[in-house]
Enzyme design. Structure first.
Site, PDB file in Angstrom:
ATOM      1  N   ARG A   1     -10.052  12.705  -1.880  1.00 44.90           N
ATOM      2  CA  ARG A   1      -9.553  12.605  -3.260  1.00 44.90           C
ATOM      3  C   ARG A   1     -10.520  11.851  -4.156  1.00 44.90           C
ATOM      4  NH1 ARG A   1      -4.180   9.925  -1.826  1.00 44.90           N
ATOM      5  NH2 ARG A   1      -4.739  10.206   0.356  1.00 44.90           N
TER       6      ARG A   1
ATOM      7  N   GLU B   1      -4.025   2.255   5.278  1.00 46.90           N
ATOM      8  CA  GLU B   1      -2.585   1.996   5.297  1.00 46.90           C
ATOM      9  C   GLU B   1      -1.898   2.762   6.422  1.00 46.90           C
ATOM     10  OE1 GLU B   1      -0.270   3.160   1.841  1.00 46.90           O
ATOM     11  OE2 GLU B   1       1.330   1.740   2.348  1.00 46.90           O
TER      12      GLU B   1
END
Ligand SMILES: O=P(O)(O)OC[C@H]1O[C@H](OP(=O)(O)OP(=O)(O)O)[C@H](O)[C@@H]1O
Ligand SMILES: Nc1ncnc2[nH]cnc12
Length: 177
Positions: A64, A101
């Site tokens: 991204r 994460e």
């Protein structure tokens, strides 16, 4: 950037619970990318921090970060350098392992992508724990280039990624959750 524009960007990001694994609230940026006006405002907002500075290269992180990084590079009149997930770059690379994460991974950069003392900006869509950006910043540092700062479309402040990056240089984020 006006508060109205920031609010429109914020409210267009879609929250997806339990993706890619239970307990993660995933920030889906694809509705922003699909709207030409909002995409333009996001890039404008992310570019503001470096206005008037000479930027040689923008480094964007797979995948991204490529979208934001390449558009920011074009806006700043800079070149674009991809930091890719392991095994995707064809030339000689240096790599770093990291945690994020929701898992672990490795990123790589071509050994000759950046020249010593080039003025560099790191761009990615999202700062969470800072593991990914920290790995990319290590690659930039090892190249001998000068980091002007890092810029993210979204920062998840509760994961304290900013603290992890604090010693590397200025950290900018357009939207904080
Ligand atoms: O601050 P962190 O905890 O490291 O998390 C942030 C990173 O996680 C996402 O990347 P992901 O590896 O999911 O890659 P993608 O862009 O290919 O979806 C995001 O695009 C950031 O690069
Ligand atoms: N919560 C999240 N949403 C989208 N991308 C992420 N990358 C790391 N954490 C993320």
């Amino acid at each position: 950037m006006s508060p109205e524009s920031l609010e429109r960007l914020r409210s267009t990001i879609r929250d997806v619970p339990d993706f890619p694994q239970p307990g993660i609230l995933f920030k889906d940026i694809t509705p922003v990318l699909a709207d030409p006006e909002l995409l333009n405002e996001a890039i404008e907002g992310m570019t503001e921090a470096f206005a008037g500075q000479k930027v040689d290269k923008v480094v964007g992180i797979d995948a991204r970060g490529f979208i934001f990084g390449a558009l920011i590079a074009q806006r700043l009149g800079a070149g674009f350098i991809p930091v890719r997930k392991k095994g995707k770059l064809p030339w000689q690379t240096r790599g770093v392992d990291y945690s994020l994460e929701y898992g672990k991974n490795s990123v790589e950069m071509h050994v000759d992508a950046l020249a010593p003392r080039e003025k560099v900006v790191l761009a990615d869509d999202l700062l969470a724990t800072g593991g990914t950006a920290g790995a990319a910043l290590q690659l930039i540092q090892e190249s001998g280039a000068d980091l002007l700062g890092s810029v993210f479309f979204i920062e998840l402040a509760f994961l304290n990624g900013r603290e992890k990056l604090a010693e590397t240089g200025p950290v900018h984020a357009l939207l904080t959750f």
